[in-house]
Design a protein around this motif. Sequence first.
Motif, PDB file in Angstrom:
ATOM      1  N   GLU A  92       0.839  -1.211   0.000  1.00 32.04           N
ATOM      2  CA  GLU A  92       0.000   0.000   0.000  1.00 32.04           C
ATOM      3  C   GLU A  92       0.872   1.258   0.000  1.00 32.04           C
ATOM      4  O   GLU A  92       0.614   2.202  -0.751  1.00 32.04           O
ATOM      5  CB  GLU A  92      -0.944   0.015   1.215  1.00 32.04           C
ATOM      6  N   SER A  93       1.925   1.272   0.824  1.00 33.25           N
ATOM      7  CA  SER A  93       2.798   2.447   0.890  1.00 33.25           C
ATOM      8  C   SER A  93       3.443   2.719  -0.475  1.00 33.25           C
ATOM      9  O   SER A  93       3.516   3.873  -0.916  1.00 33.25           O
ATOM     10  CB  SER A  93       3.895   2.242   1.950  1.00 33.25           C
ATOM     11  N   ASP A  94       3.907   1.664  -1.138  1.00 32.53           N
ATOM     12  CA  ASP A  94       4.539   1.829  -2.455  1.00 32.53           C
ATOM     13  C   ASP A  94       3.545   2.386  -3.476  1.00 32.53           C
ATOM     14  O   ASP A  94       3.853   3.314  -4.232  1.00 32.53           O
ATOM     15  CB  ASP A  94       5.094   0.480  -2.957  1.00 32.53           C
ATOM     16  N   ASN A  95       2.335   1.813  -3.493  1.00 33.94           N
ATOM     17  CA  ASN A  95       1.308   2.287  -4.428  1.00 33.94           C
ATOM     18  C   ASN A  95       0.918   3.730  -4.151  1.00 33.94           C
ATOM     19  O   ASN A  95       0.730   4.525  -5.064  1.00 33.94           O
ATOM     20  CB  ASN A  95       0.059   1.389  -4.346  1.00 33.94           C
ATOM     21  N   MET A  96       0.813   4.030  -2.850  1.00 36.63           N
ATOM     22  CA  MET A  96       0.439   5.378  -2.435  1.00 36.63           C
ATOM     23  C   MET A  96       1.479   6.393  -2.903  1.00 36.63           C
ATOM     24  O   MET A  96       1.134   7.469  -3.408  1.00 36.63           O
ATOM     25  CB  MET A  96       0.378   5.356  -0.909  1.00 36.63           C
ATOM     26  N   ALA A  97       2.748   6.039  -2.749  1.00 33.93           N
ATOM     27  CA  ALA A  97       3.836   6.933  -3.141  1.00 33.93           C
ATOM     28  C   ALA A  97       3.805   7.174  -4.650  1.00 33.93           C
ATOM     29  O   ALA A  97       3.852   8.323  -5.112  1.00 33.93           O
ATOM     30  CB  ALA A  97       5.186   6.329  -2.739  1.00 33.93           C
ATOM     31  N   ILE A  98       3.725   6.106  -5.412  1.00 34.98           N
ATOM     32  CA  ILE A  98       3.905   6.209  -6.859  1.00 34.98           C
ATOM     33  C   ILE A  98       2.657   6.808  -7.524  1.00 34.98           C
ATOM     34  O   ILE A  98       2.759   7.766  -8.290  1.00 34.98           O
ATOM     35  CB  ILE A  98       4.302   4.833  -7.437  1.00 34.98           C
ATOM     36  N   HIS A  99       1.495   6.292  -7.195  1.00 38.87           N
ATOM     37  CA  HIS A  99       0.270   6.847  -7.785  1.00 38.87           C
ATOM     38  C   HIS A  99      -0.007   8.259  -7.265  1.00 38.87           C
ATOM     39  O   HIS A  99      -0.364   9.149  -8.031  1.00 38.87           O
ATOM     40  CB  HIS A  99      -0.930   5.949  -7.500  1.00 38.87           C
ATOM     41  N   LEU A 112       1.319  15.297  -2.460  1.00 39.25           N
ATOM     42  CA  LEU A 112       0.842  13.942  -2.752  1.00 39.25           C
ATOM     43  C   LEU A 112      -0.684  13.965  -2.792  1.00 39.25           C
ATOM     44  O   LEU A 112      -1.315  14.575  -1.938  1.00 39.25           O
ATOM     45  CB  LEU A 112       1.298  12.983  -1.643  1.00 39.25           C
ATOM     46  N   LYS A 113      -1.259  13.310  -3.801  1.00 37.22           N
ATOM     47  CA  LYS A 113      -2.718  13.168  -3.848  1.00 37.22           C
ATOM     48  C   LYS A 113      -3.105  12.014  -2.931  1.00 37.22           C
ATOM     49  O   LYS A 113      -2.488  10.943  -2.992  1.00 37.22           O
ATOM     50  CB  LYS A 113      -3.169  12.836  -5.268  1.00 37.22           C
ATOM     51  N   THR A 114      -4.123  12.230  -2.117  1.00 36.10           N
ATOM     52  CA  THR A 114      -4.574  11.165  -1.214  1.00 36.10           C
ATOM     53  C   THR A 114      -5.117   9.999  -2.028  1.00 36.10           C
ATOM     54  O   THR A 114      -5.894  10.182  -2.957  1.00 36.10           O
ATOM     55  CB  THR A 114      -5.643  11.711  -0.249  1.00 36.10           C
ATOM     56  N   PHE A 115      -4.641   8.818  -1.675  1.00 31.66           N
ATOM     57  CA  PHE A 115      -4.956   7.603  -2.419  1.00 31.66           C
ATOM     58  C   PHE A 115      -6.188   6.942  -1.803  1.00 31.66           C
ATOM     59  O   PHE A 115      -7.130   6.577  -2.489  1.00 31.66           O
ATOM     60  CB  PHE A 115      -3.718   6.708  -2.345  1.00 31.66           C
ATOM     61  N   MET A 116      -6.177   6.811  -0.481  1.00 30.22           N
ATOM     62  CA  MET A 116      -7.274   6.156   0.233  1.00 30.22           C
ATOM     63  C   MET A 116      -8.169   7.236   0.825  1.00 30.22           C
ATOM     64  O   MET A 116      -7.899   7.775   1.899  1.00 30.22           O
ATOM     65  CB  MET A 116      -6.702   5.273   1.348  1.00 30.22           C
ATOM     66  N   LEU A 117      -9.249   7.559   0.093  1.00 32.99           N
ATOM     67  CA  LEU A 117     -10.154   8.613   0.553  1.00 32.99           C
ATOM     68  C   LEU A 117     -11.135   8.037   1.564  1.00 32.99           C
ATOM     69  O   LEU A 117     -11.621   6.922   1.388  1.00 32.99           O
ATOM     70  CB  LEU A 117     -10.900   9.205  -0.647  1.00 32.99           C
ATOM     71  N   GLY A 118     -11.403   8.811   2.597  1.00 32.35           N
ATOM     72  CA  GLY A 118     -12.322   8.335   3.627  1.00 32.35           C
ATOM     73  C   GLY A 118     -12.360   9.330   4.764  1.00 32.35           C
ATOM     74  O   GLY A 118     -12.503  10.530   4.521  1.00 32.35           O
ATOM     75  N   GLY A 119     -12.203   8.839   5.968  1.00 30.19           N
ATOM     76  CA  GLY A 119     -12.234   9.690   7.162  1.00 30.19           C
ATOM     77  C   GLY A 119     -11.016  10.604   7.225  1.00 30.19           C
ATOM     78  O   GLY A 119     -10.164  10.624   6.340  1.00 30.19           O
ATOM     79  N   HIS A 120     -10.948  11.334   8.312  1.00 29.00           N
ATOM     80  CA  HIS A 120      -9.902  12.349   8.474  1.00 29.00           C
ATOM     81  C   HIS A 120      -8.645  11.784   9.143  1.00 29.00           C
ATOM     82  O   HIS A 120      -7.757  12.522   9.536  1.00 29.00           O
ATOM     83  CB  HIS A 120     -10.451  13.494   9.314  1.00 29.00           C
ATOM     84  N   GLN A 121      -8.585  10.439   9.277  1.00 26.09           N
ATOM     85  CA  GLN A 121      -7.444   9.847   9.978  1.00 26.09           C
ATOM     86  C   GLN A 121      -6.132  10.214   9.265  1.00 26.09           C
ATOM     87  O   GLN A 121      -6.129  10.536   8.077  1.00 26.09           O
ATOM     88  CB  GLN A 121      -7.565   8.314  10.023  1.00 26.09           C
ATOM     89  N   GLU A 122      -5.048  10.096   9.990  1.00 22.96           N
ATOM     90  CA  GLU A 122      -3.708  10.376   9.437  1.00 22.96           C
ATOM     91  C   GLU A 122      -3.690  11.767   8.788  1.00 22.96           C
ATOM     92  O   GLU A 122      -3.144  11.953   7.704  1.00 22.96           O
ATOM     93  CB  GLU A 122      -3.281   9.300   8.439  1.00 22.96           C
ATOM     94  N   SER A 123      -4.321  12.729   9.453  1.00 21.21           N
ATOM     95  CA  SER A 123      -4.414  14.112   8.967  1.00 21.21           C
ATOM     96  C   SER A 123      -5.001  14.193   7.558  1.00 21.21           C
ATOM     97  O   SER A 123      -4.571  15.005   6.746  1.00 21.21           O
ATOM     98  CB  SER A 123      -3.045  14.796   8.998  1.00 21.21           C
ATOM     99  N   GLY A 124      -5.946  13.319   7.274  1.00 18.36           N
ATOM    100  CA  GLY A 124      -6.618  13.339   5.977  1.00 18.36           C
ATOM    101  C   GLY A 124      -5.798  12.726   4.852  1.00 18.36           C
ATOM    102  O   GLY A 124      -6.180  12.791   3.688  1.00 18.36           O
ATOM    103  N   ARG A 125      -4.669  12.110   5.186  1.00 17.19           N
ATOM    104  CA  ARG A 125      -3.790  11.589   4.127  1.00 17.19           C
ATOM    105  C   ARG A 125      -3.992  10.103   3.869  1.00 17.19           C
ATOM    106  O   ARG A 125      -3.482   9.559   2.899  1.00 17.19           O
ATOM    107  CB  ARG A 125      -2.325  11.865   4.490  1.00 17.19           C
ATOM    108  N   ARG A 126      -4.753   9.438   4.774  1.00 15.26           N
ATOM    109  CA  ARG A 126      -5.067   8.025   4.564  1.00 15.26           C
ATOM    110  C   ARG A 126      -6.261   7.675   5.446  1.00 15.26           C
ATOM    111  O   ARG A 126      -6.119   7.554   6.667  1.00 15.26           O
ATOM    112  CB  ARG A 126      -3.848   7.162   4.915  1.00 15.26           C
ATOM    113  N   GLY A 127      -7.419   7.560   4.811  1.00 19.36           N
ATOM    114  CA  GLY A 127      -8.624   7.253   5.563  1.00 19.36           C
ATOM    115  C   GLY A 127      -8.604   5.832   6.098  1.00 19.36           C
ATOM    116  O   GLY A 127      -7.858   4.986   5.611  1.00 19.36           O
TER     117      GLY A 127
END
Length: 393
Positions: A73-80, A220-235
């Motif tokens: 997930e971290s790798d995909n999040m970084a690259i995408h 970075l564009k947020t990859f996992m959209l959802g709640g405000h967890q992780e300061s809105g960077r990963r729901g």
Amino acid sequence: MDTIYFDNNATTRVAPEVRDAMMPFFDELYGNPSSMHAFGGQVAKYVKRAREEIAAFIHADPSEIIFTSCATESDNMAIHGCAEVLGPQARIITTRVEHPAVLGPCRRLKDMGCREIELPVDGGGNLDMDAFREALKGDGPKLVSIMWANNETGVVFPIAEIAALAKEAGAVVHTDAVQVAGKIPVDVSKVPVDMLSMSGHKFHAPKGIGIFYLRRGTRLKTFMLGGHQESGRRGGTENVPYIVGLAKACELATANMAREATQVRALRDKLEQGLLATCPDARVNGDPAHRLPNTSNMSFEYIEGEAIIYHMSDLGICASTGSACAAGSLEPSHVIRAMGVPFTAVHGSIRFSLSRYNTEAEVDYVLEHMPKVVKKLRALSPFSRGDTLPVNL
Ligand SMILES: *Cc1c(COP(=O)(O)O)cnc(C)c1O
């Protein structure tokens, strides 16, 4: 029969200290750290402390740590996430020996119209730095994703130099640091990467928790959209027990890294030297001068790695071929092929990867049995040097 586990680059045993640290968060402290009530709220402070400890592990600021479900997930999040910011003109620079969690998203971006460059390595698995410098030339937005250490060979890339060159050329830099976690020190205050991935289960935390380091100021564009967890960077609700366990694994790694590296290297070297001495036509894959202390990738010519693994498994020994066995086909490893290992040795590659829990008695057991397995398989092999093979091992 006891299991002899030499496959620690695939996954590791959860440290008993890590398991113990996690237990209260299944029973008493199961609240949601985002809840308004005190029962949930008290959990948030444990997440906060864990984030601080994990940040300290790589010399980052706690605000730069994002928890994910795994390194994939971290790798995909970084690259995408980065490619979306850079746009369709982006040039993606990676290597031929990356983990599929990096090659997959890079190739997807290529299908979507980005230019993608996969850099070659030499026979020792070292990165072709001239090709890298060449790839960095030219205008336009660039994303570099290059691993810190290779999971199949243990070869360590000069990531500080790579990151510095990339930053000079205006690129955004990501590194897959999964295999260095707990094995060699990681310090993002000295290594100028913008993004870094790690995985808990590769250094004695459980499967299902990953680290994503995002340097402050990196877009970075947020990859996992959802709640405000992780300061809105990963729901997604925080995996509290695993986050706490991960922090414990980092603490253990920091406290024991130097001693363990020496101990594990001694065992790895004994295993490797012993096998080279007793198995003819064996070779080591990966430059010994630039290698993780725990990894040995060896080829046994004229036989199949899968057959060796299968026979060793019968003896209670766990190792790996490192090859992606796609849809039942015996496809040789992309890493070993990229190194230009000769045909007769490509299929017979085996990876041993050790951890703090391995013992000298286990190494001795492998040294006792493995030469017999190799000899037996060679006798059945249609490919052999025949007359030059020694008759009595
Ligand atoms: C294991 C591994 C991954 C994937 O990690 P998961 O947490 O299992 O998704 C990525 N990169 C490398 C180098 C690995 O060894």
